[in-house]
Structure formats: C-alpha cells, structure tokens
Design a protein around this motif. Structure first.
Motif, PDB file in Angstrom:
ATOM      1  N   LEU A 165     -50.936 -16.665  31.165  1.00  0.00           N
ATOM      2  CA  LEU A 165     -50.222 -16.734  32.444  1.00  0.00           C
ATOM      3  C   LEU A 165     -50.929 -17.656  33.434  1.00  0.00           C
ATOM      4  O   LEU A 165     -50.273 -18.409  34.168  1.00  0.00           O
ATOM      5  N   VAL A 166     -52.262 -17.610  33.453  1.00  0.00           N
ATOM      6  CA  VAL A 166     -53.016 -18.534  34.319  1.00  0.00           C
ATOM      7  C   VAL A 166     -52.771 -19.976  33.878  1.00  0.00           C
ATOM      8  O   VAL A 166     -52.581 -20.883  34.699  1.00  0.00           O
ATOM      9  N   LEU A 167     -52.778 -20.193  32.570  1.00  0.00           N
ATOM     10  CA  LEU A 167     -52.500 -21.525  32.036  1.00  0.00           C
ATOM     11  C   LEU A 167     -51.091 -21.977  32.413  1.00  0.00           C
ATOM     12  O   LEU A 167     -50.875 -23.151  32.749  1.00  0.00           O
ATOM     13  N   ALA A 168     -50.138 -21.046  32.371  1.00  0.00           N
ATOM     14  CA  ALA A 168     -48.759 -21.383  32.744  1.00  0.00           C
ATOM     15  C   ALA A 168     -48.675 -21.840  34.201  1.00  0.00           C
ATOM     16  O   ALA A 168     -47.977 -22.813  34.523  1.00  0.00           O
ATOM     17  N   VAL A 169     -49.402 -21.168  35.081  1.00  0.00           N
ATOM     18  CA  VAL A 169     -49.408 -21.548  36.496  1.00  0.00           C
ATOM     19  C   VAL A 169     -49.990 -22.948  36.671  1.00  0.00           C
ATOM     20  O   VAL A 169     -49.442 -23.791  37.405  1.00  0.00           O
ATOM     21  N   ALA A 170     -51.116 -23.209  35.990  1.00  0.00           N
ATOM     22  CA  ALA A 170     -51.754 -24.528  36.092  1.00  0.00           C
ATOM     23  C   ALA A 170     -50.853 -25.624  35.549  1.00  0.00           C
ATOM     24  O   ALA A 170     -50.714 -26.709  36.149  1.00  0.00           O
ATOM     25  N   LEU A 171     -50.211 -25.359  34.417  1.00  0.00           N
ATOM     26  CA  LEU A 171     -49.307 -26.348  33.827  1.00  0.00           C
ATOM     27  C   LEU A 171     -48.093 -26.588  34.720  1.00  0.00           C
ATOM     28  O   LEU A 171     -47.625 -27.727  34.857  1.00  0.00           O
ATOM     29  N   PHE A 172     -47.589 -25.527  35.324  1.00  0.00           N
ATOM     30  CA  PHE A 172     -46.438 -25.675  36.208  1.00  0.00           C
ATOM     31  C   PHE A 172     -46.780 -26.530  37.428  1.00  0.00           C
ATOM     32  O   PHE A 172     -45.977 -27.378  37.843  1.00  0.00           O
ATOM     33  N   ALA A 173     -47.959 -26.297  37.989  1.00  0.00           N
ATOM     34  CA  ALA A 173     -48.374 -27.105  39.139  1.00  0.00           C
ATOM     35  C   ALA A 173     -48.472 -28.582  38.758  1.00  0.00           C
ATOM     36  O   ALA A 173     -48.043 -29.472  39.512  1.00  0.00           O
ATOM     37  N   THR A 174     -49.002 -28.850  37.568  1.00  0.00           N
ATOM     38  CA  THR A 174     -49.105 -30.224  37.086  1.00  0.00           C
ATOM     39  C   THR A 174     -47.723 -30.814  36.835  1.00  0.00           C
ATOM     40  O   THR A 174     -47.452 -31.983  37.147  1.00  0.00           O
ATOM     41  N   PHE A 175     -46.822 -29.991  36.291  1.00  0.00           N
ATOM     42  CA  PHE A 175     -45.454 -30.434  36.034  1.00  0.00           C
ATOM     43  C   PHE A 175     -44.743 -30.813  37.329  1.00  0.00           C
ATOM     44  O   PHE A 175     -44.087 -31.859  37.421  1.00  0.00           O
ATOM     45  N   VAL A 176     -44.872 -29.962  38.352  1.00  0.00           N
ATOM     46  CA  VAL A 176     -44.222 -30.237  39.640  1.00  0.00           C
ATOM     47  C   VAL A 176     -44.770 -31.520  40.256  1.00  0.00           C
ATOM     48  O   VAL A 176     -44.020 -32.357  40.784  1.00  0.00           O
ATOM     49  N   SER A 213     -41.747 -33.866  29.582  1.00  0.00           N
ATOM     50  CA  SER A 213     -41.241 -32.961  28.556  1.00  0.00           C
ATOM     51  C   SER A 213     -42.349 -32.087  28.008  1.00  0.00           C
ATOM     52  O   SER A 213     -42.188 -30.874  27.832  1.00  0.00           O
ATOM     53  N   ALA A 214     -43.508 -32.701  27.731  1.00  0.00           N
ATOM     54  CA  ALA A 214     -44.643 -31.943  27.193  1.00  0.00           C
ATOM     55  C   ALA A 214     -45.122 -30.906  28.203  1.00  0.00           C
ATOM     56  O   ALA A 214     -45.389 -29.743  27.846  1.00  0.00           O
ATOM     57  N   LEU A 215     -45.228 -31.292  29.480  1.00  0.00           N
ATOM     58  CA  LEU A 215     -45.692 -30.359  30.512  1.00  0.00           C
ATOM     59  C   LEU A 215     -44.691 -29.228  30.726  1.00  0.00           C
ATOM     60  O   LEU A 215     -45.073 -28.048  30.839  1.00  0.00           O
ATOM     61  N   GLY A 216     -43.398 -29.567  30.789  1.00  0.00           N
ATOM     62  CA  GLY A 216     -42.384 -28.543  30.997  1.00  0.00           C
ATOM     63  C   GLY A 216     -42.324 -27.563  29.837  1.00  0.00           C
ATOM     64  O   GLY A 216     -42.265 -26.338  30.048  1.00  0.00           O
ATOM     65  N   THR A 217     -42.355 -28.090  28.622  1.00  0.00           N
ATOM     66  CA  THR A 217     -42.309 -27.224  27.446  1.00  0.00           C
ATOM     67  C   THR A 217     -43.549 -26.343  27.365  1.00  0.00           C
ATOM     68  O   THR A 217     -43.452 -25.132  27.101  1.00  0.00           O
ATOM     69  N   ALA A 218     -44.726 -26.929  27.605  1.00  0.00           N
ATOM     70  CA  ALA A 218     -45.971 -26.161  27.548  1.00  0.00           C
ATOM     71  C   ALA A 218     -45.993 -25.060  28.607  1.00  0.00           C
ATOM     72  O   ALA A 218     -46.497 -23.952  28.359  1.00  0.00           O
ATOM     73  N   THR A 219     -45.430 -25.349  29.787  1.00  0.00           N
ATOM     74  CA  THR A 219     -45.373 -24.331  30.847  1.00  0.00           C
ATOM     75  C   THR A 219     -44.560 -23.127  30.407  1.00  0.00           C
ATOM     76  O   THR A 219     -44.996 -21.973  30.534  1.00  0.00           O
ATOM     77  N   VAL A 220     -43.370 -23.388  29.874  1.00  0.00           N
ATOM     78  CA  VAL A 220     -42.506 -22.291  29.454  1.00  0.00           C
ATOM     79  C   VAL A 220     -43.107 -21.543  28.267  1.00  0.00           C
ATOM     80  O   VAL A 220     -43.080 -20.300  28.212  1.00  0.00           O
ATOM     81  N   LEU A 221     -43.689 -22.278  27.319  1.00  0.00           N
ATOM     82  CA  LEU A 221     -44.326 -21.627  26.169  1.00  0.00           C
ATOM     83  C   LEU A 221     -45.451 -20.698  26.621  1.00  0.00           C
ATOM     84  O   LEU A 221     -45.547 -19.551  26.163  1.00  0.00           O
ATOM     85  N   ALA A 222     -46.309 -21.189  27.508  1.00  0.00           N
ATOM     86  CA  ALA A 222     -47.428 -20.376  27.981  1.00  0.00           C
ATOM     87  C   ALA A 222     -46.936 -19.136  28.717  1.00  0.00           C
ATOM     88  O   ALA A 222     -47.480 -18.029  28.558  1.00  0.00           O
TER      89      ALA A 222
END
Length: 468
Positions: free
Chosen positions: A228-239, A200-209
C-alpha cells in the motif's frame, strides 16, 4: 465515421463477450472449495484463484482502454477474446495450483483488454443519447445477468466437476470471436499516437500494488502495508508524470469530464453494495446454512431473474425520468433489499432471504445499467475505450477493497452477528450511492433530464428545416 453494417448484430456479439466477463467473475466463488480440495490448496493460496484474476484485470484495464482507442476496438476485441478462451482451456485442464493460478492471471489480463474494447465498440457504434442508452441497457442487462448466472452455473457445473466452470467459456469465446469477424465492421484507422509506455507502466504498477495490498491484508499485514505504501508512492509519481507529459495515459479532457467522475463513483459504490452481495451470500448459504454447491447456485435464481427485470425497467425509465433519478431509485431499492437480508438472515430461505434477494436483485439490475449510461454520456467517441476502462477499474478496485473489509468482518468462522454486520456495510454503500445520484440530479437536474430525453440530433435538424 462509417457505422457497422449491423448495429444489432454488433450489440449481440458484445453482449456475449460481456456475459462472459461477468460470468467468469462470479462463477468461481461456489467452485472454489472444490478446487482447493482437489488441488490441495491451502486457504491462503486458494484465495488467489480469485485474486490472481482480479489483480491482473484491475491492473491492466486503463492500458487496455488506451490500446482500444489507439489500435482499434475490433482488432483488440478479437485478440483478447481468443486469448481469454485459451487461458480458460488451460485452467480447465490444470492439474496443479501453479498452472491454475497462471491461467487465472491470464484470464484477468485478457479480460482487461476485452472490457474496454467492448465499451469502445458500443461508443463508436451508437451515438450518444437514446440510441446509446438503449444499447447500454441491453448490454448492461446481459452483464448484470452474467454475474447472477455465474453463481447459478457455478453450483450446477461444480456438482459435476469444477473444471467445467473454466471449459464453459470456450464455446462462448469462439462464438464472440466469429461474430466479431463476421458482423463488426469498423474503419481500419492508423494509430493516432504512441501509447505512453512510462505512464502505462506507472499506472498499471499503481493499481497492481494497491490490489495486492488489499488482497494480502488479512493474512500478511506487513506485506500488505508495504504494497500500500508502494502504491501511494507510485500514484504520486504517476500524477506528476501525467501533469507534465505531452502524451498522457488519461487525457486532460477525460479527467475533467464530470459525468465520468460521477459514473466512476457510482461503479465503486455498486461494487461495494450489490456487487459484493454474491460473496457474502455464498458464504452464508454454504458455511452457515450448509447448502451444497448446487443448492447454493439454485438459491441465486430469483436474484438473477430480478436483475434482468431491473435492467429492462431501467432502460424504459431512463428515457422518461433521466438516468440520475433512476440510478438513485436503484440504489434505494438495493439498500432496502440488503437491509432486509441483514435483519432476516437467520430465518428460512422462502420466508426471510427471498424478499431481500428479490429487492436487491431488482435494484442491482437498475444500477448496472444506469452507471454506465451516466459515466460514458459526455465522453467523445475516440475516448470511449479509456473511459470504459476507468469506470471498470473503479468498479473492481472498490470490489477488492470491499472483499478485504468483508473478509476481516466475517473472520474464519462467521456467525449471524458477523454476517449481519457484512450486510449492513453493503447497505451503507448502497445508501451512499443513492445520495450520490440524488446530488447529481439536484445539481444538474434540468440538463440531465433534457439530455436523456433528446431525440436524435438529425431529427431536430429536419424539424428545423420543415416546421409544421
């Protein structure tokens, strides 16, 4: 599963809540100049009156969907609608920008909890097939009308005071909360499993970023790039976490549901086309044609009427032709209307703008209904809340991206060329939506039409037992 005692009353309550969510998204556009003037907000900060809502709304939708599925849709609905009303009251009495932005953020957060609860209650109240399609058509009609009504009410209320655009929510939230307590009856099931905190934290942080990066793009390019770079990194971690976790935020079965994928793409293209039309039209009418807030609001009235007519037409047409065919028709009509606006925007309202508003409004109503019918069609009842959250997340992420692109196109002092380009971009998105729906129809035409036309399964069983 025990059904609510009054599905019609349940649908009425849910429609009020959906009207409220849609209304609050669009009502603020026309009120924004008055808010900025009274509270002495710089243009970059004034934009966050819109963005603060959008960021929190998009960021917490999937978490709201999971909470809906695990804690119970009615329980979350009541809590969220009350919280939304309190946040609206805070915004209505705010006397500085900080309080107002905090109130808008709180509205977005509670809307993120409310939206999946609404869709979850529709999914558990009405069985998949004609019953749910009819319910979604009514609900969609109210929601799409709320977007259009927001522009009208925004102009009318702002002419008296922009504070009324917040305070008008309070009686609606009270009505929806009381209606839910009285009429919505769902079994009080225990929590099936814990909500995955890490996911939940990773998914929310990805969308927020991602949303913050898109929002900052025009005024703060460096900060936007970092986000946007942070969003990409968070998304990769989320996946990575989703693929390995035993308690994923988005369950594998849901990720593999084809109708949900098509629905998510449709909601994104809806928001990139007619969903962003309100933004471009508001700027055109007020900055280019010098309409007052009241005049601009009233100019949206024909569009609002055609949205409602389009919803009604979609509900009937889906039962006859299938949702994919009707969705393609809706996007095609919307593209024609947006193209008309691009070509004729320099003429008079009645002679040039009105035909485009009528066409795009009719297409808008059709699209709004069909995209949710398709998106939730093959989703199990216990996953309706999360599915609805994913559809809405796709919708509002696309909205944030589209507004960022349109802001770049329109510049600080847009003229006819810039407005024409903006309308052509929304036309292209609507055309892409038509192609998407046609592809859906061509790939699974027989199955899609047959599914939409199926009567209630129990009726088939009775026919099997008692042949003529």
């Amino acid at each position: 599963m025990t059904r609510p005692k009054s599905p019609a009353a349940t649908l009425a309550v849910l429609s009020v809540a959906q009207f409220l969510i849609a209304l609050d998204y669009s009502i603020i556009y026309i009120a924004l100049p008055s808010i900025a003037t009274e509270l002495s907000l710089e243009p970059a900060l004034a934009q966050w009156v819109i963005s603060a809502y959008a960021v929190l709304f998009a960021g917490f939708l999937v978490v709201g969907g999971r909470l809906t599925d695990r804690l119970g849709a009615k329980r979350l609905f009541v809590a969220a609608i009350i919280g939304f009303g309190l946040a609206s009251a805070a915004g209505g009495i705010a006397h500085d920008g900080t309080v107002l932005l905090a109130a808008r953020g709180a509205q977005g957060l509670f809307a993120a909890l409310l939206q999946p609860a609404v869709i979850g209650l529709i999914g558990t109240t009405f069985a998949a097939g004609p019953a749910r399609s009819r319910a979604l058509a009514v609900w969609g009609s109210v929601g799409a009308s709320g977007l259009a009504a927001g522009a009208i009410l925004g102009g009318v209320l702002t002419s008296a005071s922009w504070r009324l655009t917040f305070l008008v929510n309070i009686p609606l939230t009270l009505l929806a909360a009381l209606g839910a307590i009285i009429w919505i009856h769902t079994p009080s099931s225990p929590i099936a499993s814990r909500v995955p905190l890490i996911a939940s934290a990773l998914g929310t942080a990805t969308v927020l970023a991602l949303v913050i990066g898109l929002t900052l793009g025009t005024d703060h390019p460096t900060a936007a790039a970092v986000s946007l770079v942070l969003a990409v990194a968070l998304f990769a971690t989320f996946v990575r976490n989703e693929s390995r976790s035993r308690n994923a935020l988005i369950e594998r079965a849901l990720r593999n549901t084809k109708s949900l994928k098509i629905g998510a793409a449709a909601t994104a293209l809806y928001m990139a086309s007619v969903g962003s039309e309100f933004y471009v039209l508001t700027l055109l009418l007020q900055s280019q044609k010098a309409y007052t807030p009241l005049q601009a609001g009233l100019a949206f009235l024909p569009l609002a009427v055609l949205v409602t007519i389009g919803n009604t037409a979609a509900e009937r047409s889906v039962r006859r032709y299938g949702s994919a065919v009707v969705l393609a028709a809706g996007f095609t009509i919307a593209a024609a209307g947006l193209l008309w606006l691009a070509v004729a925007l320099e003429g008079s309202y009645a002679g040039s703008l009105l035909p485009g508003l009528l066409l795009s409004g009719f297409g808008h109503g059709i699209i709004y209904t069909c995209m949710f019918i398709i998106g939730t069609h093959d989703v199990r009842q216990e996953q309706q809340g999360t599915a609805g959250a994913l559809l809405t997340t796709s919708q509002y992420l696309a909205g944030a991206l589209t507004i960022a692109v349109l802001t770049l196109v329109l510049t600080d002092s847009p003229g006819p060329t810039e407005f024409r380009t903006a309308f052509l971009l929304t036309t292209a998105a609507a055309a892409a939506g038509a192609l998407l729906a046609l592809r859906r129809y061509l790939v699974v035409a027989d199955d899609e039409v047959a599914t939409d036309l199926l009567p209630d399964p129990q009726h088939l069983i009775e026919q099997e037992r008692c042949p003529k």
